[in-house]
Structure formats: C-alpha cells, structure tokens
Scaffold this motif. Structure first.
Motif, PDB file in Angstrom:
ATOM      1  N   PHE A  51       0.633  -0.925   0.523  1.00 32.49           N
ATOM      2  CA  PHE A  51       0.327  -0.388  -0.206  1.00 32.49           C
ATOM      3  C   PHE A  51       0.438   1.093  -0.022  1.00 32.49           C
ATOM      4  O   PHE A  51       1.736   0.953   0.553  1.00 32.49           O
ATOM      5  N   ASP A  53       0.979   4.002   1.199  1.00 32.60           N
ATOM      6  CA  ASP A  53       0.441   5.257   2.498  1.00 32.60           C
ATOM      7  C   ASP A  53       0.579   3.624   4.035  1.00 32.60           C
ATOM      8  O   ASP A  53      -0.584   4.075   4.938  1.00 32.60           O
ATOM      9  N   TYR A  98      -4.557  -2.614   4.515  1.00 32.40           N
ATOM     10  CA  TYR A  98      -4.745  -0.741   5.306  1.00 32.40           C
ATOM     11  C   TYR A  98      -6.941  -1.150   4.389  1.00 32.40           C
ATOM     12  O   TYR A  98      -6.735  -1.462   3.661  1.00 32.40           O
ATOM     13  N   ASN A 100      -8.128   0.975   2.890  1.00 36.49           N
ATOM     14  CA  ASN A 100      -8.471   1.939   1.697  1.00 36.49           C
ATOM     15  C   ASN A 100      -8.324   0.822   0.682  1.00 36.49           C
ATOM     16  O   ASN A 100      -8.808   0.558  -0.007  1.00 36.49           O
ATOM     17  N   TYR A 103     -11.722  -1.379   0.923  1.00 33.97           N
ATOM     18  CA  TYR A 103     -12.315  -0.567   0.789  1.00 33.97           C
ATOM     19  C   TYR A 103     -12.966  -0.508  -1.113  1.00 33.97           C
ATOM     20  O   TYR A 103     -14.244  -0.747  -1.307  1.00 33.97           O
ATOM     21  N   HIS A 104     -11.773  -0.513  -1.605  1.00 33.03           N
ATOM     22  CA  HIS A 104     -11.586   0.496  -3.493  1.00 33.03           C
ATOM     23  C   HIS A 104     -11.366  -1.538  -3.616  1.00 33.03           C
ATOM     24  O   HIS A 104     -12.275  -1.535  -4.814  1.00 33.03           O
ATOM     25  N   ASP A 126      -5.440  -0.302  10.425  1.00 32.64           N
ATOM     26  CA  ASP A 126      -5.797   1.674  10.657  1.00 32.64           C
ATOM     27  C   ASP A 126      -7.808   1.145  10.632  1.00 32.64           C
ATOM     28  O   ASP A 126      -8.065   1.886  10.271  1.00 32.64           O
TER      29      ASP A 126
END
Length: 258
Positions: A51, A53, A98, A100, A103-104, A126
């Motif tokens: 990832f 970040d 993560y 993100n 989710y994506h 996170d």
C-alpha cells in the motif's frame, strides 16, 4: 486442498509468525520465500498487500511496499500468487493490509476472493475497533477472521477488544510503528494477563522483535511471536537470492521459542 485454520498454528506449542511484503522484489519470489519459511518452521504467515501509505509501518516495511509497487504488484497479483501457493501448502495464511485497499476492492469481492484462495484471516492496522462491524461481518460470511490488535492501553479496553477477538490477538509490543528494536520495555506481562482473563483466543506479540533472545522472552508471556521488519530487511539486502537467508533466520527464531 483443505486449508488449515489459524487455530491450528497454535496447537503445537508456541507459534512463530513471520511477515513478508508481497511483491518485494517481485511477486514470483514471494511464493518461494513463503514456502522456505514454512519448511524452516513457520506456523502461520502474514502476507502484506503493498500500500502506498502504510501508516503503521516503520521505514523498513514502507520501503518494501514502495519496491513492491514499483515492481508493479497489484492486489490481484497477490491473490493469484496465493492461489498458486495453495497447490503446494495448506498452512494458515493471513493478509495484512490497510482499509483503503479492502474498501476500494469492495468488501464482498475482497473477502470472497480470500475464501476462494484460502486466506484464513486479515490484520487491518488502521481500522478502529469501534468501526469494524461492517467489515467483520462480511469477512465472517466468507470464513475470514479479522484479527484484533491490542496496543499498550487501558486494561478495560484490552478486555473489551479481547472478548470479541477471533483467530488470534495481535499484541503490539510498543507504541509507534513497526521496526526492529534493541529493547522492548512495555509491560507485556500485565497486558497478556488482562487478555487471558477475557478470552481463550491465542495472543501473539509483534512490533520490534528481531533476535532469538527477544523471541524467547516474548514467547514466555504469549502464545506466539510475530516478526516482520527483520525478515523484510533480509529481503532488502539479498533481493531475489534471499530465500536461504530467510530460512536460516526463521529456523533460528523458531528454535528459540520451542
């Protein structure tokens, strides 16, 4: 192939859980490294989906994520690699990534693919405990356990998180990000004692452990030991030739906690 569950990793004494960043230095090497770690005595392996970040990670794993992304590694590549890996091993595998990414990709699509390739659990550093329900419920419907993380925090919160934990509990050895530490000063004994009063779910300690001596000490409190940065450093040093060096390291750590 029927796949072993997370609980199986803790059945034969203390579990050694190495972490590896998928796609560093290339996805074809990740499979090789995982099979070497299994042969060397790993009981469960955490696979990092790279990832851009990774906020919980120190510089070692951040750089590995960058290398993996620069090599073109996608989440789909990681799924294909695990699917291929499953032809050769039934050991328990857990993703670490993560929110993100999940989710994506789409919760339903992501966890459905986890189920089809035999991923038993996921660590999402996170994702706040208070906001986990939607993700946890979809994951559970596909047989994927969302691993709870416990940081050095209040006893009340430790008990609350532990009481709902599935798979295993990831006890963070110290505040801050992942990385190799020369000394671990958190009062882990009392954290583990609080965990044990709330649940029978096994607890493993991670963040900062890198020597056999540290691993042995941590295993005296916990059901397992998680090591990431030290292995990722070996990959950074030896690149595609890292397999025998990783195996030697994993063997030394597993021997220390037996």
């Amino acid at each position: 192939m029927s796949v072993k569950k997370i609980a199986d990793a803790f059945k034969n004494g203390k579990a050694f859980i190495p972490f590896i960043t998928a796609g560093d230095p290339g996805i074809e090497y990740t499979k090789k490294f995982i099979l070497e770690m299994e042969k060397a005595g790993a009981d469960l392996i955490e696979i990092g989906i790279p990832f851009s970040d990774p906020i919980a990670e120190g510089i070692v794993i951040q750089e590995a994520d960058i290398r993996a992304l620069q090599a073109g590694t996608t989440t789909d590549d990681v799924f294909f690699m695990v699917e291929d890996l499953r032809k050769e091993t039934d050991m328990p595998l857990v993703f670490m990534t993560y929110l993100n990414i999940v989710y994506h990709y789409g919760y339903e699509r992501f966890f459905s693919r986890c189920e089809s390739v035999g991923i038993s659990g996921i660590v999402i550093p996170d994702m706040p405990f208070e906001e986990k329900d939607e993700c946890v419920n979809i994951a559970a419907s596909h047989g994927v356990e969302v691993i709870s993380m416990i940081a050095p925090t209040s006893e009340e919160r430790i008990r609350m998180i532990s009481s709902e934990a599935k798979g295993f509990i990831y006890v963070v050895s110290s505040l801050g990000v992942t990385g190799v530490r020369s000394e671990i000063k958190t009062d882990l004994e009392s954290i583990l004692a609080a965990v044990k009063t709330a649940t029978d779910t096994p607890a493993a300690i991670g963040f900062g452990i890198n020597t056999p001596e540290q691993a042995k000490k941590m295993a005296s409190y916990a059901d397992g030991v998680i090591v990431g940065s030290a292995i990722v450093k070996i990959v950074a040093k030896y690149g595609k030739d890292a397999a025998p060096h990783i195996a030697e390291y994993v063997r030394s750590m597993k021997d220390a906690i037996r």
